[in-house]
Scaffold this active site. Structure first.
Site, PDB file in Angstrom:
ATOM      1  N   LYS A 229      -2.864  82.129 -15.568  1.00  0.00           N
ATOM      2  CA  LYS A 229      -4.150  82.510 -16.156  1.00  0.00           C
ATOM      3  C   LYS A 229      -4.265  84.040 -16.211  1.00  0.00           C
ATOM      4  O   LYS A 229      -3.452  84.754 -15.602  1.00  0.00           O
ATOM      5  CB  LYS A 229      -5.272  81.879 -15.320  1.00  0.00           C
ATOM      6  CG  LYS A 229      -5.280  80.337 -15.397  1.00  0.00           C
ATOM      7  CD  LYS A 229      -6.370  79.753 -14.504  1.00  0.00           C
ATOM      8  CE  LYS A 229      -6.455  78.237 -14.615  1.00  0.00           C
ATOM      9  NZ  LYS A 229      -7.501  77.676 -13.711  1.00  0.00           N
TER      10      LYS A 229
ATOM     11  N   TYR B 152      -9.851  72.550 -22.289  1.00  0.00           N
ATOM     12  CA  TYR B 152     -10.752  72.158 -21.194  1.00  0.00           C
ATOM     13  C   TYR B 152     -11.889  71.251 -21.676  1.00  0.00           C
ATOM     14  O   TYR B 152     -12.967  71.231 -21.072  1.00  0.00           O
ATOM     15  CB  TYR B 152     -11.333  73.415 -20.522  1.00  0.00           C
ATOM     16  CG  TYR B 152     -10.367  74.098 -19.574  1.00  0.00           C
ATOM     17  CD1 TYR B 152      -9.814  73.426 -18.480  1.00  0.00           C
ATOM     18  CD2 TYR B 152     -10.020  75.440 -19.741  1.00  0.00           C
ATOM     19  CE1 TYR B 152      -8.936  74.046 -17.598  1.00  0.00           C
ATOM     20  CE2 TYR B 152      -9.133  76.077 -18.864  1.00  0.00           C
ATOM     21  CZ  TYR B 152      -8.607  75.374 -17.793  1.00  0.00           C
ATOM     22  OH  TYR B 152      -7.747  76.000 -16.915  1.00  0.00           O
TER      23      TYR B 152
ATOM     24  N   ASN C 177      -8.315  81.351  -9.981  1.00  0.00           N
ATOM     25  CA  ASN C 177      -7.293  80.617  -9.216  1.00  0.00           C
ATOM     26  C   ASN C 177      -5.887  80.667  -9.831  1.00  0.00           C
ATOM     27  O   ASN C 177      -5.046  79.817  -9.565  1.00  0.00           O
ATOM     28  CB  ASN C 177      -7.758  79.191  -8.902  1.00  0.00           C
ATOM     29  CG  ASN C 177      -8.021  78.354 -10.134  1.00  0.00           C
ATOM     30  OD1 ASN C 177      -7.784  78.819 -11.247  1.00  0.00           O
ATOM     31  ND2 ASN C 177      -8.484  77.139  -9.954  1.00  0.00           N
TER      32      ASN C 177
ATOM     33  N   HIS D 264      -2.735  77.193 -13.946  1.00  0.00           N
ATOM     34  CA  HIS D 264      -3.114  75.839 -14.384  1.00  0.00           C
ATOM     35  C   HIS D 264      -1.898  74.927 -14.321  1.00  0.00           C
ATOM     36  O   HIS D 264      -0.781  75.359 -14.605  1.00  0.00           O
ATOM     37  CB  HIS D 264      -3.629  75.863 -15.826  1.00  0.00           C
ATOM     38  CG  HIS D 264      -3.699  74.485 -16.448  1.00  0.00           C
ATOM     39  ND1 HIS D 264      -4.765  73.638 -16.239  1.00  0.00           N
ATOM     40  CD2 HIS D 264      -2.817  73.798 -17.220  1.00  0.00           C
ATOM     41  CE1 HIS D 264      -4.539  72.489 -16.875  1.00  0.00           C
ATOM     42  NE2 HIS D 264      -3.362  72.557 -17.477  1.00  0.00           N
TER      43      HIS D 264
ATOM     44  N   GLU E  32      -1.039  68.798 -23.602  1.00  0.00           N
ATOM     45  CA  GLU E  32      -1.236  70.241 -23.457  1.00  0.00           C
ATOM     46  C   GLU E  32      -0.042  71.029 -23.999  1.00  0.00           C
ATOM     47  O   GLU E  32      -0.224  72.094 -24.598  1.00  0.00           O
ATOM     48  CB  GLU E  32      -1.516  70.573 -21.977  1.00  0.00           C
ATOM     49  CG  GLU E  32      -2.881  70.024 -21.540  1.00  0.00           C
ATOM     50  CD  GLU E  32      -3.128  70.077 -20.035  1.00  0.00           C
ATOM     51  OE1 GLU E  32      -2.267  70.610 -19.295  1.00  0.00           O
ATOM     52  OE2 GLU E  32      -4.178  69.569 -19.597  1.00  0.00           O
TER      53      GLU E  32
HETATM   54  P1  GDP Z   1      -7.626  72.217 -11.653  1.00  0.00           P
HETATM   55  O1  GDP Z   1      -7.049  70.997 -12.339  1.00  0.00           O
HETATM   56  O2  GDP Z   1      -7.239  72.312 -10.191  1.00  0.00           O
HETATM   57  O3  GDP Z   1      -7.329  73.503 -12.388  1.00  0.00           O
HETATM   58  O4  GDP Z   1      -9.223  72.045 -11.629  1.00  0.00           O
HETATM   59  P2  GDP Z   1     -10.233  71.381 -12.686  1.00  0.00           P
HETATM   60  O5  GDP Z   1      -9.491  70.649 -13.755  1.00  0.00           O
HETATM   61  O6  GDP Z   1     -11.260  70.651 -11.904  1.00  0.00           O
HETATM   62  O7  GDP Z   1     -10.936  72.655 -13.325  1.00  0.00           O
HETATM   63  C1  GDP Z   1     -10.278  73.450 -14.272  1.00  0.00           C
HETATM   64  C2  GDP Z   1     -10.523  74.904 -13.965  1.00  0.00           C
HETATM   65  O8  GDP Z   1     -11.913  75.195 -14.127  1.00  0.00           O
HETATM   66  C3  GDP Z   1     -10.221  75.334 -12.534  1.00  0.00           C
HETATM   67  O9  GDP Z   1      -8.847  75.594 -12.297  1.00  0.00           O
HETATM   68  C4  GDP Z   1     -11.063  76.576 -12.410  1.00  0.00           C
HETATM   69  O10 GDP Z   1     -10.444  77.685 -13.069  1.00  0.00           O
HETATM   70  C5  GDP Z   1     -12.297  76.185 -13.208  1.00  0.00           C
HETATM   71  N1  GDP Z   1     -13.338  75.638 -12.334  1.00  0.00           N
HETATM   72  C6  GDP Z   1     -13.413  74.391 -11.800  1.00  0.00           C
HETATM   73  N2  GDP Z   1     -14.514  74.256 -11.031  1.00  0.00           N
HETATM   74  C7  GDP Z   1     -15.141  75.441 -11.098  1.00  0.00           C
HETATM   75  C8  GDP Z   1     -16.360  75.970 -10.518  1.00  0.00           C
HETATM   76  O11 GDP Z   1     -17.066  75.272  -9.777  1.00  0.00           O
HETATM   77  N3  GDP Z   1     -16.681  77.272 -10.803  1.00  0.00           N
HETATM   78  C9  GDP Z   1     -15.910  78.054 -11.628  1.00  0.00           C
HETATM   79  N4  GDP Z   1     -16.288  79.315 -11.873  1.00  0.00           N
HETATM   80  N5  GDP Z   1     -14.771  77.605 -12.191  1.00  0.00           N
HETATM   81  C10 GDP Z   1     -14.410  76.331 -11.929  1.00  0.00           C
HETATM   82 MG    MG Z   2      -7.531  70.114 -14.179  1.00  0.00          MG
END
Ligand code: GDP
Ligand code: MG
Length: 160
Positions: A20, A60, A123, A126, A137
Site C-alpha cells: 500500500k 474494496y 497497515n 494487502h 483481484e
Molecule cells: P484485511 O483483509 O486484513 O486487509 O482487512 P479488511 O478486508 O477487513 O479491510 C481492508 C482494509 O481496510 C484494511 O487492510 C485496512 O486498510 C482498512 N480498514 C479495515 N478496517 C478499518 C478501520 O476500522 N479503520 C480504517 N481506517 N481502516 C480500516
Molecule cells: Mg480483506
C-alpha cells in the site's frame, strides 16, 4: 511428464498482494517482496502503479457501507502502490499468515504487519482472502500480458 507434480497442481492457487502507499513511502517494498520470495512462492506479476479512485472502489466494493470507506479509498489512492501476483500451493492462506492481522497492534511479531506497522489505517500491505478473490483481484489490477507463466529453477528444491 512428472506425475508427482500433477497431484500438487490441484492445490495451486494465486493471490493478489499489494504494498500500500504507506509501505512504498516508507521504503518497505523490498522487505515485503522478500518475505514472499524467501518463503518460496512464485512471483508472476509485479508493477508500481498509481491507483485511480474507481479501481480502489471496485477492489474494496465489499466494504462500501463501512464508515472508514472514504478514508480507505483516499489512503489507497494517496500514492503509488506495488501490485503483485503470487502463485503456490496454499498461497492464499499462507500469505494472509505472513501478512498478519488487520490491526497491526494485534498482528503477531514475525508477520509483516506485526513487525512493520502500528495502525489499521496504515497497515502497509494487502492480501486476497480467498482463492476466488485472488483470481478476481489479479484480473482487476493486471492487464493481459502483465502476468507471466514461468517455472522457478528452484522448484524441485521447494517441493518433493
Ligand atoms: P484485511 O483483509 O486484513 O486487509 O482487512 P479488511 O478486508 O477487513 O479491510 C481492508 C482494509 O481496510 C484494511 O487492510 C485496512 O486498510 C482498512 N480498514 C479495515 N478496517 C478499518 C478501520 O476500522 N479503520 C480504517 N481506517 N481502516 C480500516
Ligand atoms: Mg480483506
Amino acid at each position: 511428464f512428472l506425475p508427482h507434480l500433477v497431484a500438487s497442481m490441484e492445490e495451486v492457487e494465486e493471490t493478489y498482494i499489494m504494498v500500500k502507499p504507506d509501505g512504498v513511502q516508507r521504503g518497505l517494498v523490498g522487505e515485503i517482496i522478500s518475505r514472499f520470495e524467501k518463503k518460496g512462492f512464485l512471483l508472476k506479476g509485479l508493477k508500481l502503479f498509481q491507483c485511480p479512485k474507481d479501481l480502489a472502489e471496485e477492489h474494496y466494493k465489499d466494504l462500501k457501507g463501512k464508515s472508514f470507506f472514504p478514508k480507505l479509498i483516499d489512503y489507497i489512492t494517496s500514492g503509488p502502490v506495488v501490485c503483485m501476483a503470487w502463485e503456490g500451493v496454499g498461497v492464499v492462506a499462507s500469505a494472509r499468515k505472513l501478512i498478519g492481522a488487520t490491526n497491526p497492534l494485534q498482528a503477531e511479531p514475525g508477520t509483516i504487519r506485526g513487525d512493520l506497522a502500528v495502525q489499521t489505517g496504515r497497515n502497509v500491505v494487502h492480501g486476497s482472502d480467498s482463492p476466488d478473490n485472488g483470481k478476481r483481484e489479479i484480473d482487476l489490477w493486471f492487464k493481459e500480458g502483465e502476468v507471466v507463466q514461468w517455472t522457478q529453477a528452484q522448484a524441485p528444491w521447494l517441493r518433493e
